[in-house]
Motif scaffolding. Structure first.
Motif, PDB file in Angstrom:
ATOM      1  N   ALA A 278     -14.398 -57.541 -46.126  1.00 45.94           N
ATOM      2  CA  ALA A 278     -14.194 -58.681 -45.234  1.00 45.94           C
ATOM      3  C   ALA A 278     -15.182 -59.801 -45.550  1.00 45.94           C
ATOM      4  O   ALA A 278     -14.861 -60.991 -45.409  1.00 45.94           O
ATOM      5  N   MET A 279     -16.372 -59.409 -46.012  1.00 44.63           N
ATOM      6  CA  MET A 279     -17.397 -60.402 -46.342  1.00 44.63           C
ATOM      7  C   MET A 279     -17.308 -60.846 -47.798  1.00 44.63           C
ATOM      8  O   MET A 279     -17.276 -62.047 -48.095  1.00 44.63           O
ATOM      9  N   THR A 280     -17.237 -59.873 -48.728  1.00 41.46           N
ATOM     10  CA  THR A 280     -17.279 -60.229 -50.152  1.00 41.46           C
ATOM     11  C   THR A 280     -15.945 -60.756 -50.675  1.00 41.46           C
ATOM     12  O   THR A 280     -15.912 -61.559 -51.610  1.00 41.46           O
ATOM     13  N   ARG A 281     -14.839 -60.294 -50.076  1.00 42.06           N
ATOM     14  CA  ARG A 281     -13.517 -60.721 -50.515  1.00 42.06           C
ATOM     15  C   ARG A 281     -12.830 -61.607 -49.484  1.00 42.06           C
ATOM     16  O   ARG A 281     -11.631 -61.881 -49.599  1.00 42.06           O
ATOM     17  N   GLY A 282     -13.618 -62.043 -48.489  1.00 40.29           N
ATOM     18  CA  GLY A 282     -13.055 -62.883 -47.444  1.00 40.29           C
ATOM     19  C   GLY A 282     -13.921 -64.086 -47.138  1.00 40.29           C
ATOM     20  O   GLY A 282     -13.694 -65.185 -47.643  1.00 40.29           O
ATOM     21  N   VAL A 283     -14.946 -63.874 -46.329  1.00 41.25           N
ATOM     22  CA  VAL A 283     -15.817 -64.973 -45.897  1.00 41.25           C
ATOM     23  C   VAL A 283     -16.441 -65.700 -47.078  1.00 41.25           C
ATOM     24  O   VAL A 283     -16.363 -66.925 -47.187  1.00 41.25           O
ATOM     25  N   GLN A 332     -25.245 -56.593 -39.395  1.00 44.66           N
ATOM     26  CA  GLN A 332     -25.427 -57.980 -38.965  1.00 44.66           C
ATOM     27  C   GLN A 332     -24.121 -58.645 -38.497  1.00 44.66           C
ATOM     28  O   GLN A 332     -24.152 -59.760 -37.983  1.00 44.66           O
ATOM     29  N   TYR A 333     -23.016 -57.977 -38.674  1.00 46.39           N
ATOM     30  CA  TYR A 333     -21.752 -58.607 -38.272  1.00 46.39           C
ATOM     31  C   TYR A 333     -20.700 -57.548 -37.973  1.00 46.39           C
ATOM     32  O   TYR A 333     -20.796 -56.393 -38.398  1.00 46.39           O
ATOM     33  N   GLY A 334     -19.732 -57.968 -37.204  1.00 48.17           N
ATOM     34  CA  GLY A 334     -18.573 -57.135 -36.903  1.00 48.17           C
ATOM     35  C   GLY A 334     -17.339 -57.999 -37.033  1.00 48.17           C
ATOM     36  O   GLY A 334     -17.404 -59.186 -37.376  1.00 48.17           O
ATOM     37  N   PHE A 335     -16.178 -57.428 -36.757  1.00 50.78           N
ATOM     38  CA  PHE A 335     -14.943 -58.178 -36.922  1.00 50.78           C
ATOM     39  C   PHE A 335     -14.826 -59.314 -35.910  1.00 50.78           C
ATOM     40  O   PHE A 335     -14.176 -60.325 -36.173  1.00 50.78           O
ATOM     41  N   GLY A 336     -15.497 -59.153 -34.756  1.00 48.24           N
ATOM     42  CA  GLY A 336     -15.516 -60.237 -33.769  1.00 48.24           C
ATOM     43  C   GLY A 336     -16.208 -61.474 -34.300  1.00 48.24           C
ATOM     44  O   GLY A 336     -15.740 -62.601 -34.114  1.00 48.24           O
ATOM     45  N   LYS A 337     -17.330 -61.268 -34.988  1.00 47.96           N
ATOM     46  CA  LYS A 337     -18.070 -62.392 -35.570  1.00 47.96           C
ATOM     47  C   LYS A 337     -17.275 -63.053 -36.696  1.00 47.96           C
ATOM     48  O   LYS A 337     -17.352 -64.274 -36.886  1.00 47.96           O
ATOM     49  N   ILE A 338     -16.500 -62.242 -37.438  1.00 53.37           N
ATOM     50  CA  ILE A 338     -15.695 -62.799 -38.521  1.00 53.37           C
ATOM     51  C   ILE A 338     -14.578 -63.671 -37.949  1.00 53.37           C
ATOM     52  O   ILE A 338     -14.288 -64.756 -38.477  1.00 53.37           O
ATOM     53  N   VAL A 339     -13.984 -63.217 -36.852  1.00 54.45           N
ATOM     54  CA  VAL A 339     -12.951 -64.020 -36.190  1.00 54.45           C
ATOM     55  C   VAL A 339     -13.545 -65.343 -35.716  1.00 54.45           C
ATOM     56  O   VAL A 339     -12.951 -66.416 -35.891  1.00 54.45           O
ATOM     57  N   MET A 443       3.853 -58.004 -34.456  1.00 53.46           N
ATOM     58  CA  MET A 443       3.392 -56.870 -35.263  1.00 53.46           C
ATOM     59  C   MET A 443       3.219 -57.283 -36.727  1.00 53.46           C
ATOM     60  O   MET A 443       2.249 -56.887 -37.387  1.00 53.46           O
ATOM     61  N   GLY A 444       4.169 -58.071 -37.220  1.00 52.09           N
ATOM     62  CA  GLY A 444       4.047 -58.555 -38.586  1.00 52.09           C
ATOM     63  C   GLY A 444       2.816 -59.414 -38.788  1.00 52.09           C
ATOM     64  O   GLY A 444       2.080 -59.255 -39.772  1.00 52.09           O
ATOM     65  N   LEU A 445       2.576 -60.314 -37.849  1.00 52.64           N
ATOM     66  CA  LEU A 445       1.384 -61.171 -37.931  1.00 52.64           C
ATOM     67  C   LEU A 445       0.101 -60.355 -37.862  1.00 52.64           C
ATOM     68  O   LEU A 445      -0.898 -60.686 -38.516  1.00 52.64           O
ATOM     69  N   SER A 446       0.123 -59.301 -37.050  1.00 49.25           N
ATOM     70  CA  SER A 446      -1.072 -58.455 -36.956  1.00 49.25           C
ATOM     71  C   SER A 446      -1.388 -57.844 -38.322  1.00 49.25           C
ATOM     72  O   SER A 446      -2.557 -57.660 -38.671  1.00 49.25           O
ATOM     73  N   GLY A 447      -0.330 -57.536 -39.096  1.00 53.22           N
ATOM     74  CA  GLY A 447      -0.563 -57.003 -40.433  1.00 53.22           C
ATOM     75  C   GLY A 447      -1.296 -57.983 -41.320  1.00 53.22           C
ATOM     76  O   GLY A 447      -2.156 -57.602 -42.118  1.00 53.22           O
ATOM     77  N   ILE A 452      -6.697 -59.822 -43.565  1.00 47.55           N
ATOM     78  CA  ILE A 452      -7.662 -60.808 -44.057  1.00 47.55           C
ATOM     79  C   ILE A 452      -8.970 -60.774 -43.263  1.00 47.55           C
ATOM     80  O   ILE A 452     -10.034 -61.020 -43.818  1.00 47.55           O
ATOM     81  N   ILE A 453      -8.895 -60.458 -41.981  1.00 40.88           N
ATOM     82  CA  ILE A 453     -10.127 -60.375 -41.178  1.00 40.88           C
ATOM     83  C   ILE A 453     -10.861 -59.078 -41.462  1.00 40.88           C
ATOM     84  O   ILE A 453     -12.087 -59.039 -41.540  1.00 40.88           O
ATOM     85  N   GLY A 454     -10.090 -58.007 -41.652  1.00 41.44           N
ATOM     86  CA  GLY A 454     -10.707 -56.697 -41.822  1.00 41.44           C
ATOM     87  C   GLY A 454     -11.062 -56.327 -43.243  1.00 41.44           C
ATOM     88  O   GLY A 454     -11.933 -55.483 -43.457  1.00 41.44           O
ATOM     89  N   ALA A 455     -10.408 -56.953 -44.236  1.00 38.14           N
ATOM     90  CA  ALA A 455     -10.702 -56.550 -45.616  1.00 38.14           C
ATOM     91  C   ALA A 455     -10.522 -57.672 -46.618  1.00 38.14           C
ATOM     92  O   ALA A 455     -10.403 -57.417 -47.820  1.00 38.14           O
ATOM     93  N   GLY A 456     -10.480 -58.926 -46.172  1.00 40.11           N
ATOM     94  CA  GLY A 456     -10.350 -60.033 -47.108  1.00 40.11           C
ATOM     95  C   GLY A 456      -9.065 -59.940 -47.900  1.00 40.11           C
ATOM     96  O   GLY A 456      -8.010 -59.629 -47.360  1.00 40.11           O
ATOM     97  N   ASP A 457      -9.166 -60.190 -49.209  1.00 40.88           N
ATOM     98  CA  ASP A 457      -7.962 -60.148 -50.046  1.00 40.88           C
ATOM     99  C   ASP A 457      -7.821 -58.829 -50.784  1.00 40.88           C
ATOM    100  O   ASP A 457      -7.003 -58.705 -51.702  1.00 40.88           O
ATOM    101  N   ALA A 458      -8.597 -57.816 -50.383  1.00 39.28           N
ATOM    102  CA  ALA A 458      -8.550 -56.526 -51.059  1.00 39.28           C
ATOM    103  C   ALA A 458      -7.201 -55.836 -50.837  1.00 39.28           C
ATOM    104  O   ALA A 458      -6.834 -55.538 -49.704  1.00 39.28           O
ATOM    105  N   ASP A 459      -6.463 -55.609 -51.902  1.00 39.42           N
ATOM    106  CA  ASP A 459      -5.184 -54.888 -51.869  1.00 39.42           C
ATOM    107  C   ASP A 459      -4.225 -55.497 -50.841  1.00 39.42           C
ATOM    108  O   ASP A 459      -3.574 -54.786 -50.080  1.00 39.42           O
ATOM    109  N   LEU A 460      -4.123 -56.831 -50.837  1.00 34.58           N
ATOM    110  CA  LEU A 460      -3.327 -57.527 -49.818  1.00 34.58           C
ATOM    111  C   LEU A 460      -1.853 -57.148 -49.854  1.00 34.58           C
ATOM    112  O   LEU A 460      -1.219 -56.989 -48.809  1.00 34.58           O
ATOM    113  N   SER A 461      -1.278 -57.010 -51.048  1.00 36.39           N
ATOM    114  CA  SER A 461       0.159 -56.753 -51.138  1.00 36.39           C
ATOM    115  C   SER A 461       0.549 -55.469 -50.429  1.00 36.39           C
ATOM    116  O   SER A 461       1.641 -55.364 -49.864  1.00 36.39           O
TER     117      SER A 461
END
Length: 503
Positions: A278-283, A332-339, A443-447, A452-461
């Protein structure tokens, strides 16, 4: 000879065919036939392991028994696995409803072979469940419809849901096979309630079971349980009988609780993996100043050296499991802070959403091959057998989040008039369509958002499978309703069937 027999003989043969070969039967039989050819006739089609299988295999009594298994990662599908014969010291690495299907498949398999597990047993189980799901879906869309319109919808269903990009997951240990099957059951159950087709109590049972299995199939689906429970509250008012309302209320509470429990049971190891990405492949990935982005989280800017790195890399600057990262990075961070970060950096959030949209219409992950090594296909080769829909969808779908927003607005706009009309007529059953569509869209949007919030672009497909499936189900339902001319009006439920009549 009786009058009835005489009339039966006088009927054209094609009318007898129509009586039994309904659109639902045609669609389910077509999907079944194509899936059998793809998964059970050589060369067998399946999914190669991307390294995730071990999480679900060993705890369920299976192990890799191929000597060269490691060399087949990503490239080749493997159908045979060993079954532990004695004590299994491997504990569960994750909690998932997938284990239930693996255990059942193993029990069936051991009736024929006690030591070697053939994954095609599991594929056969999913194929049967999937065939039933397609039948209910098409029955809900074509009930009381003119024959020609119904058959057109059935053919479209075969084209979409018979696609091997979907069914290849049955020959794998990826939980997408459960998501695919249960999401269709969930949608079909509410659709049949709207149509007033079959027994309401049985349909609520299907709704509950599919909702629970879908929610608990993978940690990423934790929000799904909450979405289903909230968006399906209208089901409570379909009938006035106390037993029905107790059943619906209990079902919604169970699905909601399953969502909360799924999130609470995520192992800490997976939390760290997701937070790392979420940090290295996202933020940091989309930030023009990664060091400043880190400092906004209270993290030392020197950790910017991890930008664009992946948790599983064999050689890293810093050990991903080290105390340094544990004490000065992960904590130092959680998913709330990333949001909150994305909310205050809309431009960066937009870049991530567009990045997600580029993978949101891919059904088959590009990284995994579909053939066994013995088939003689190239490493990582993917099948072209009955995959026109998935190929066309991936090639032609606009790859921007703006298109997804437009799609949502169009769907809501198409079903809003009939919802308002049903609300004015106080017909709760006819009001179900719009909330049903909104539930699938949410549900689709949650996916997308969880990915992207939980794992950035890692294995997005692969992580966005929930969206691409929701997109197909909703779009297919819109096309089916357009064919029968019921987008603007509720045509399937008689106007006299108001809530007072169903009480």
């Amino acid at each position: 000879m009786s009058v009835v027999d005489t009339k039966m003989k006088q009927k054209p043969k094609w009318t007898v065919f129509l009586r039994f070969a309904t659109p639902a039967v045609l669609a389910s039989a077509g999907v079944l036939a194509i899936t059998i050819l793809a998964l059970f006739v050589p060369p067998y089609i399946g999914m190669a392991d991307n390294g995730d299988y071990f999480r679900i295999l060993y705890s369920n009594g299976l192990y890799f028994n191929a000597p060269d298994y490691d060399s087949q990662y990503l490239g080749h599908f493997v159908k045979s696995y060993g079954i532990f014969q004695y004590f299994n010291e491997n504990g569960a690495t994750l909690s998932s409803s997938q284990s239930m299907f693996i255990r059942l498949s193993m029990w069936i398999n051991q009736l024929f072979s006690p030591s070697v597990f053939d994954i095609r047993i599991q594929a056969a189980l999913f194929t049967l469940l999937y065939t039933g799901a397609v039948y209910l879906l098409i029955e809900g869309l074509t009930w009381k419809l003119k024959a020609m319109q119904g058959y057109i919808i059935a053919v479209i269903a075969i084209f979409i849901f018979g696609d091997t990009a979907y069914t290849a997951f049955f020959n794998s240990f990826f939980s997408e096979s459960i998501v695919l099957t249960m999401m269709i059951y969930l949608f079909a159950a509410v659709l049949l309630l709207y149509r007033n087709r079959f027994n309401d109590y049985v349909l609520i049972g299907i709704f509950l079971i599919s909702g629970l299995i879908l929610t608990t199939s993978k940690q990423q689906n934790a929000p799904v349980g909450v979405i289903i429970a909230v968006m399906s509250i209208l089901l409570f008012f379909v009938r006035r009988q106390r037993p029905f309302r107790v059943l619906v209320a209990s079902s919604l509470v169970c699905v909601f609780a399953a969502g909360i429990a799924t999130y609470a049971l995520i192992p800490q190891e997976f939390v760290n993996i997701n937070k790392y990405h979420a940090m290295t492949r996202g933020v940091m990935l989309q930030s023009e100043d990664p060091e400043a982005a880190l400092e906004s989280f209270g993290i030392d800017k020197q950790f910017s050296v991890l930008n664009k790195s992946i948790y599983y890399e064999p050689f890293t600057t810093i050990d991903v499991d080290s105390e340094i990262l544990q004490n000065h990075f992960y904590t130092q961070y959680g998913f709330g802070k990333i949001v909150a970060f994305y909310a205050t950096h809309p431009e960066q959030a937009g870049k991530m959403l567009d990045l997600a949209a580029k993978n949101a219409f891919t059904i088959r992950p590009p990284a995994m091959g579909n053939y066994e090594q013995s088939a003689g296909k190239a490493f990582g080769a993917q099948t072209n057998f009955f995959s026109v829909y998935s190929d066309v969808k991936q090639a032609l779908a606009p790859k921007t989040f703006g298109f997804i927003v437009i799609w949502m607005i169009v769907v809501i706009g198409l079903y809003l008039p009939s919802f308002i009309s049903a609300w004015r007529n106080k017909n709760i059953r006819e009001m179900l369509r719009l909330p049903q569509m909104l539930c699938m869209i949410a549900m689709g949007l949650s996916g997308i958002l969880v990915s992207i919030i939980g794992a950035g672009d890692a294995d997005l497909s692969k992580h966005e499978f929930l969206f691409t499936l929701a997109f197909d189900i909703v779009t297919f339902a819109v096309v089916a309703d357009a064919i029968q001319g019921s987008l603007w009006n509720n045509m399937s439920v008689q106007k006299s069937q108001t809530i007072s009549h169903s009480a």
